[in-house]
Design a protein around this motif. Structure first.
Motif, short mmCIF file in Angstrom:
data_model
loop_
_atom_site.label_atom_id
_atom_site.label_comp_id
_atom_site.label_asym_id
_atom_site.label_seq_id
_atom_site.Cartn_x
_atom_site.Cartn_y
_atom_site.Cartn_z
N LEU A 181 0.82 -1.21 0.00
CA LEU A 181 0.00 0.00 0.00
C LEU A 181 0.85 1.26 0.00
O LEU A 181 0.47 2.27 -0.60
N ARG A 182 1.98 1.20 0.65
CA ARG A 182 2.88 2.36 0.67
C ARG A 182 3.30 2.73 -0.75
O ARG A 182 3.30 3.90 -1.12
N LEU A 183 3.64 1.73 -1.54
CA LEU A 183 4.03 1.99 -2.93
C LEU A 183 2.86 2.51 -3.75
O LEU A 183 3.01 3.45 -4.55
N PHE A 184 1.69 1.91 -3.57
CA PHE A 184 0.51 2.37 -4.30
C PHE A 184 0.13 3.79 -3.90
O PHE A 184 -0.28 4.58 -4.75
N PHE A 185 0.23 4.12 -2.62
CA PHE A 185 -0.06 5.47 -2.17
C PHE A 185 0.92 6.47 -2.80
O PHE A 185 0.53 7.57 -3.18
N LEU A 186 2.17 6.07 -2.92
CA LEU A 186 3.17 6.95 -3.52
C LEU A 186 2.85 7.21 -4.99
O LEU A 186 2.89 8.36 -5.45
N VAL A 187 2.50 6.17 -5.73
CA VAL A 187 2.15 6.34 -7.15
C VAL A 187 0.89 7.19 -7.28
O VAL A 187 0.81 8.07 -8.14
N GLN A 188 -0.08 6.95 -6.42
CA GLN A 188 -1.33 7.73 -6.48
C GLN A 188 -1.05 9.19 -6.14
O GLN A 188 -1.63 10.09 -6.75
N ALA A 189 -0.18 9.46 -5.18
CA ALA A 189 0.15 10.84 -4.83
C ALA A 189 0.85 11.54 -5.99
O ALA A 189 0.55 12.70 -6.30
N ILE A 190 1.76 10.84 -6.65
CA ILE A 190 2.45 11.43 -7.80
C ILE A 190 1.45 11.72 -8.91
O ILE A 190 1.49 12.78 -9.54
N THR A 191 0.53 10.79 -9.15
CA THR A 191 -0.49 10.99 -10.18
C THR A 191 -1.37 12.20 -9.86
O THR A 191 -1.65 13.03 -10.73
N LEU A 192 -1.80 12.31 -8.60
CA LEU A 192 -2.65 13.45 -8.21
C LEU A 192 -1.89 14.77 -8.28
O LEU A 192 -2.45 15.79 -8.71
N LEU A 193 -0.62 14.76 -7.88
CA LEU A 193 0.16 16.00 -7.95
C LEU A 193 0.39 16.43 -9.39
O LEU A 193 0.30 17.62 -9.71
N LEU A 194 0.70 15.48 -10.26
CA LEU A 194 0.85 15.81 -11.68
C LEU A 194 -0.45 16.36 -12.26
O LEU A 194 -0.44 17.33 -13.02
N GLY A 195 -1.56 15.75 -11.89
CA GLY A 195 -2.85 16.23 -12.35
C GLY A 195 -3.16 17.62 -11.84
O GLY A 195 -3.69 18.46 -12.56
N LEU A 196 -2.80 17.89 -10.59
CA LEU A 196 -3.04 19.21 -10.00
C LEU A 196 -2.21 20.27 -10.71
O LEU A 196 -2.72 21.35 -11.05
N VAL A 197 -0.93 19.96 -10.96
CA VAL A 197 -0.07 20.91 -11.67
C VAL A 197 -0.61 21.15 -13.08
O VAL A 197 -0.66 22.29 -13.55
N LEU A 198 -1.01 20.10 -13.75
CA LEU A 198 -1.56 20.22 -15.10
C LEU A 198 -2.83 21.07 -15.10
O LEU A 198 -3.02 21.94 -15.96
N LEU A 199 -3.70 20.83 -14.12
CA LEU A 199 -4.94 21.62 -14.03
C LEU A 199 -4.66 23.09 -13.75
O LEU A 199 -5.33 23.97 -14.30
N ILE A 200 -3.69 23.36 -12.90
CA ILE A 200 -3.37 24.76 -12.58
C ILE A 200 -2.82 25.46 -13.82
O ILE A 200 -3.19 26.61 -14.10
N PHE A 201 -1.94 24.78 -14.56
CA PHE A 201 -1.41 25.40 -15.78
C PHE A 201 -2.50 25.62 -16.83
O PHE A 201 -2.52 26.64 -17.50
N GLN A 202 -3.38 24.65 -16.97
CA GLN A 202 -4.47 24.81 -17.95
C GLN A 202 -5.47 25.87 -17.51
O GLN A 202 -6.02 26.58 -18.33
N SER A 203 -5.69 25.98 -16.21
CA SER A 203 -6.66 26.99 -15.73
C SER A 203 -6.09 28.39 -15.84
O SER A 203 -6.85 29.36 -15.86
N ALA A 204 -4.77 28.51 -15.89
CA ALA A 204 -4.17 29.84 -16.05
C ALA A 204 -4.54 30.44 -17.40
O ALA A 204 -4.75 31.64 -17.52
N SER A 205 -4.65 29.57 -18.42
CA SER A 205 -4.99 30.08 -19.75
C SER A 205 -6.51 30.17 -19.94
O SER A 205 -6.99 31.06 -20.64
N GLU A 206 -7.27 29.27 -19.35
CA GLU A 206 -8.72 29.24 -19.55
C GLU A 206 -9.49 30.07 -18.53
O GLU A 206 -10.59 30.51 -18.78
#
Length: 172
Positions: A39-64
């Motif tokens: 679970l520790r490894l899965f939590f780490l991958v999920q956290a990386i996925t969510l952080l990447l998604g958050l960064v992507l959303l923030i960059f896209q929302s800056a233009s939109e």
């Protein structure tokens, strides 16, 4: 009280005669330890996925504009908070925290999948989305799908962990 004489400098009580009285670790505890490390490894991958998604959303929302992405950004942030609660529950072996994590993260992942499918269906209905609009939407959809797959594994292992952490019920 008479102590055994220690042979060749060994401490007393380690000559092997007490083997039948030694405790054996229950297999439940071994399963809990193994599941916690997975679970520790899965939590780490999920956290990386969510952080990447958050960064992507923030960059896209800056233009939109931030107003169009407020649901996705807040849902991703809630997913990260629930992941922190799940990690604390995993570390401290708290069943209630793990249950809360399962419910909160399931709601967050469901909302993120809803937003991703809404975005994809919006592109399909549009007259002719430009090539760049389609390319910019692919990472968001891919992250949502990867997050969903890892979330399904996380839920399965969390249920397994809770079942092994709980006190076994005695047969009457």
């Amino acid at each position: 009280m008479q102590q055994r004489l220690s042979a060749s400098g060994r401490p007393s009580g380690t000559d092997g005669y007490d083997f039948s009285y030694r405790m054996v670790v229950d297999s439940r505890y071994q399963k809990v330890a193994r599941t916690k490390s997975i679970l520790r490894l899965f939590f780490l991958v999920q956290a990386i996925t969510l952080l990447l998604g958050l960064v992507l959303l923030i960059f896209q929302s800056a233009s939109e504009g931030l107003a169009s992405r407020v649901l996705e950004i807040s849902t991703t942030a809630c997913g990260l908070i629930s992941l922190i609660i799940g990690e604390l529950g995993r570390k401290r072996s708290r069943v209630n925290m793990l249950r809360f994590f399962m419910v909160a993260s399931s709601i967050a992942v469901s909302l993120l999948m809803f937003c991703a499918t809404r975005k994809c269906s919006g592109f399909m209905v549009a007259k002719s989305p430009s090539f760049w609009e389609t390319i910019l939407a692919l990472p968001e959809v891919a992250l949502a799908v990867v997050g969903l797959v890892f979330h399904l594994f996380i839920i399965g292992y969390t249920v397994h962990l809770i079942a092994n952490m709980s006190v076994p019920k005695r047969a009457s």
